[in-house]
Design a protein around this motif. Structure first.
Motif, mmCIF file in Angstrom:
data_model
loop_
_atom_site.group_PDB
_atom_site.id
_atom_site.type_symbol
_atom_site.label_atom_id
_atom_site.label_comp_id
_atom_site.label_asym_id
_atom_site.label_seq_id
_atom_site.Cartn_x
_atom_site.Cartn_y
_atom_site.Cartn_z
ATOM 1 N N ALA A 157 0.825 -1.202 0.000
ATOM 2 C CA ALA A 157 0.000 0.000 0.000
ATOM 3 C C ALA A 157 0.865 1.260 0.000
ATOM 4 O O ALA A 157 0.557 2.237 -0.705
ATOM 5 C CB ALA A 157 -0.933 -0.002 1.204
ATOM 6 N N ASP A 158 1.944 1.250 0.767
ATOM 7 C CA ASP A 158 2.827 2.414 0.830
ATOM 8 C C ASP A 158 3.465 2.695 -0.526
ATOM 9 O O ASP A 158 3.532 3.847 -0.974
ATOM 10 C CB ASP A 158 3.925 2.195 1.871
ATOM 11 C CG ASP A 158 3.415 2.212 3.298
ATOM 12 O OD1 ASP A 158 2.268 2.656 3.516
ATOM 13 O OD2 ASP A 158 4.159 1.759 4.197
ATOM 14 N N VAL A 159 3.937 1.643 -1.171
ATOM 15 C CA VAL A 159 4.605 1.801 -2.461
ATOM 16 C C VAL A 159 3.630 2.318 -3.518
ATOM 17 O O VAL A 159 3.935 3.262 -4.252
ATOM 18 C CB VAL A 159 5.224 0.448 -2.892
ATOM 19 C CG1 VAL A 159 5.573 0.458 -4.371
ATOM 20 C CG2 VAL A 159 6.469 0.148 -2.063
ATOM 21 N N ILE A 160 2.460 1.711 -3.594
ATOM 22 C CA ILE A 160 1.478 2.130 -4.599
ATOM 23 C C ILE A 160 1.036 3.565 -4.369
ATOM 24 O O ILE A 160 0.853 4.336 -5.314
ATOM 25 C CB ILE A 160 0.273 1.174 -4.589
ATOM 26 C CG1 ILE A 160 0.673 -0.176 -5.209
ATOM 27 C CG2 ILE A 160 -0.918 1.770 -5.337
ATOM 28 C CD1 ILE A 160 -0.417 -1.222 -5.152
ATOM 29 N N ALA A 181 4.209 -2.395 -10.039
ATOM 30 C CA ALA A 181 4.141 -2.685 -8.602
ATOM 31 C C ALA A 181 4.805 -4.012 -8.267
ATOM 32 O O ALA A 181 5.518 -4.126 -7.266
ATOM 33 C CB ALA A 181 2.687 -2.693 -8.140
ATOM 34 N N THR A 182 4.599 -5.034 -9.097
ATOM 35 C CA THR A 182 5.219 -6.332 -8.814
ATOM 36 C C THR A 182 6.739 -6.242 -8.914
ATOM 37 O O THR A 182 7.453 -6.853 -8.122
ATOM 38 C CB THR A 182 4.693 -7.414 -9.780
ATOM 39 O OG1 THR A 182 4.986 -7.046 -11.132
ATOM 40 C CG2 THR A 182 3.198 -7.616 -9.608
ATOM 41 N N ALA A 183 7.224 -5.466 -9.873
ATOM 42 C CA ALA A 183 8.667 -5.312 -10.012
ATOM 43 C C ALA A 183 9.256 -4.593 -8.799
ATOM 44 O O ALA A 183 10.328 -4.968 -8.299
ATOM 45 C CB ALA A 183 8.985 -4.542 -11.295
ATOM 46 N N ARG A 184 8.572 -3.564 -8.325
ATOM 47 C CA ARG A 184 9.075 -2.804 -7.177
ATOM 48 C C ARG A 184 9.073 -3.661 -5.911
ATOM 49 O O ARG A 184 9.988 -3.579 -5.087
ATOM 50 C CB ARG A 184 8.202 -1.565 -6.995
ATOM 51 C CG ARG A 184 8.488 -0.761 -5.734
ATOM 52 C CD ARG A 184 9.835 -0.061 -5.768
ATOM 53 N NE ARG A 184 10.075 0.610 -4.517
ATOM 54 C CZ ARG A 184 9.640 1.831 -4.219
ATOM 55 N NH1 ARG A 184 8.939 2.524 -5.113
ATOM 56 N NH2 ARG A 184 9.906 2.365 -3.055
ATOM 57 N N LEU A 185 8.042 -4.497 -5.734
ATOM 58 C CA LEU A 185 7.919 -5.312 -4.533
ATOM 59 C C LEU A 185 8.595 -6.672 -4.667
ATOM 60 O O LEU A 185 8.718 -7.397 -3.673
ATOM 61 C CB LEU A 185 6.443 -5.516 -4.200
ATOM 62 C CG LEU A 185 5.677 -4.253 -3.779
ATOM 63 C CD1 LEU A 185 4.175 -4.494 -3.855
ATOM 64 C CD2 LEU A 185 6.089 -3.824 -2.370
ATOM 65 N N ASN A 186 8.997 -7.018 -5.885
ATOM 66 C CA ASN A 186 9.647 -8.299 -6.163
ATOM 67 C C ASN A 186 8.757 -9.481 -5.788
ATOM 68 O O ASN A 186 9.193 -10.437 -5.136
ATOM 69 C CB ASN A 186 10.995 -8.398 -5.436
ATOM 70 C CG ASN A 186 11.854 -9.529 -5.975
ATOM 71 O OD1 ASN A 186 11.761 -9.893 -7.155
ATOM 72 N ND2 ASN A 186 12.687 -10.100 -5.115
ATOM 73 N N ILE A 187 7.481 -9.393 -6.180
ATOM 74 C CA ILE A 187 6.544 -10.495 -5.971
ATOM 75 C C ILE A 187 5.772 -10.715 -7.270
ATOM 76 O O ILE A 187 5.805 -9.886 -8.173
ATOM 77 C CB ILE A 187 5.554 -10.216 -4.822
ATOM 78 C CG1 ILE A 187 4.716 -8.961 -5.114
ATOM 79 C CG2 ILE A 187 6.295 -10.081 -3.492
ATOM 80 C CD1 ILE A 187 3.653 -8.686 -4.060
ATOM 81 N N SER A 188 5.085 -11.838 -7.358
ATOM 82 C CA SER A 188 4.329 -12.148 -8.560
ATOM 83 C C SER A 188 3.021 -11.367 -8.596
ATOM 84 O O SER A 188 2.540 -10.874 -7.565
ATOM 85 C CB SER A 188 4.022 -13.646 -8.614
ATOM 86 O OG SER A 188 3.107 -13.991 -7.584
ATOM 87 N N ALA A 189 2.443 -11.271 -9.789
ATOM 88 C CA ALA A 189 1.149 -10.597 -9.929
ATOM 89 C C ALA A 189 0.090 -11.320 -9.108
ATOM 90 O O ALA A 189 -0.788 -10.683 -8.512
ATOM 91 C CB ALA A 189 0.748 -10.546 -11.399
ATOM 92 N N ARG A 190 0.172 -12.650 -9.052
ATOM 93 C CA ARG A 190 -0.805 -13.416 -8.266
ATOM 94 C C ARG A 190 -0.683 -13.085 -6.783
ATOM 95 O O ARG A 190 -1.697 -12.910 -6.090
ATOM 96 C CB ARG A 190 -0.587 -14.905 -8.496
ATOM 97 C CG ARG A 190 -1.594 -15.788 -7.784
ATOM 98 C CD ARG A 190 -1.383 -17.243 -8.134
ATOM 99 N NE ARG A 190 -2.350 -18.107 -7.456
ATOM 100 C CZ ARG A 190 -2.400 -19.416 -7.593
ATOM 101 N NH1 ARG A 190 -1.533 -20.035 -8.393
ATOM 102 N NH2 ARG A 190 -3.304 -20.122 -6.942
#
Length: 270
Positions: free
Chosen positions: A172-175, A187-196
């Motif tokens: 939430a903070d990043v977005i 967002a997934t690239a910044r958080l290093n997680i998958s879209a799922r």
């Protein structure tokens, strides 16, 4: 004053479409002990003449709010559109803009409370905050006391966040804070997680899809630019916020808020 707390008299809060119409309004950062649960506390107070009303329009943050009012406690779910409330008479509210980590404690499925305001049976919280808001002292001291007792209640009520809940906070903070995030892929690239994984976090802890969260921030920023930079062209606002063209921003603004870009600018320009 508890560590980490500050008092802000905010006349231009992001998310409020017509700040000049606000009643007395304070935004207070949470004490350190509940900073993982609350983004900030917000406290309006109003006293209107009989027969008068003040309509407050919002592009709410993509989050839940736990709100103590004079006669009740309520949970405002995440919204999918602009909202308004008509203030009358004399009143006050003490709201906590909940961070994602706190949401499952009050709404097992936040998507189920979208665009709703649920009455909550929390008599202890109501008694504590009501006593603070109606006690002696000036506005600042009453507001600080209300935030202190609200915070202590939350700290005793909500378990410490686990790793997943803290990741939801980071999401939430990043977005909300990074204007370069314009797509789910960003967002997934910044958080290093998958879209799922991103979709699952947003569903469990926010109740809105990640793309809706991104769009909400961009609409809030667009409205803020129109208010604070009246000389900037609508095309430049759209380009700066990453919209493909002016028409894209105009269509989204109208579909979510129910008003046109030009009409809104006209309403907020002195």
């Amino acid at each position: 004053m508890p560590s980490g707390e500050r008092l802000e008299d905010s006349r231009q809060p992001r998310g409020v479409l017509y700040p000049a119409r606000l009643p007395t309004f304070d935004r207070i950062a949470p004490p350190e002990g509940v900073a993982s649960l609350v983004r900030w506390f917000w406290i309006p107070e109003w006293q209107l003449q009989p027969g008068r009303s003040s309509r407050q329009h919002l592009i709410a943050f993509p989050a839940c709010n736990l709100v103590v009012e004079k006669d009740t406690v309520g949970l405002a779910g995440p919204t999918t559109r602009s909202s308004h409330r008509d203030l009358t008479g004399t009143g006050w509210g003490v709201g906590a803009l909940l961070r994602p980590a706190a949401v499952p404690h009050f709404a097992g499925d936040p998507a189920a409370v979208r665009d709703t305001y649920l009455s909550m049976d929390l008599p202890e919280l109501h008694q504590l905050v009501h006593r603070a808001m109606t006690g002696p002292g000036d506005r600042g001291s009453r507001h600080r006391e209300a935030v202190e007792v609200f915070s202590k209640w939350l700290a005793g009520e909500v378990p410490p966040p686990d790793h997943e809940a803290l990741l939801a906070n980071e999401m939430a903070d990043v977005i909300d804070s990074d204007p370069s995030i314009r797509t789910v892929k960003d967002a997934t690239a910044r958080l290093n997680i998958s879209a799922r994984s991103l979709q699952r976090l947003a569903g469990r802890y926010v109740g809105l899809p990640p793309l809706a969260m991104i769009r909400r921030r961009r609409l809030q920023e667009a409205a803020e630019r129109l208010r604070t930079e009246p000389g900037t062209s609508l095309a430049d606002v759209a380009a700066d916020l990453g919209y493909s063209d002016h028409a894209h921003l105009a269509n989204e603004f109208r579909s979510v808020l129910g008003i046109t870009l030009s009409g809104y600018r006209r309403d907020v320009t002195p």
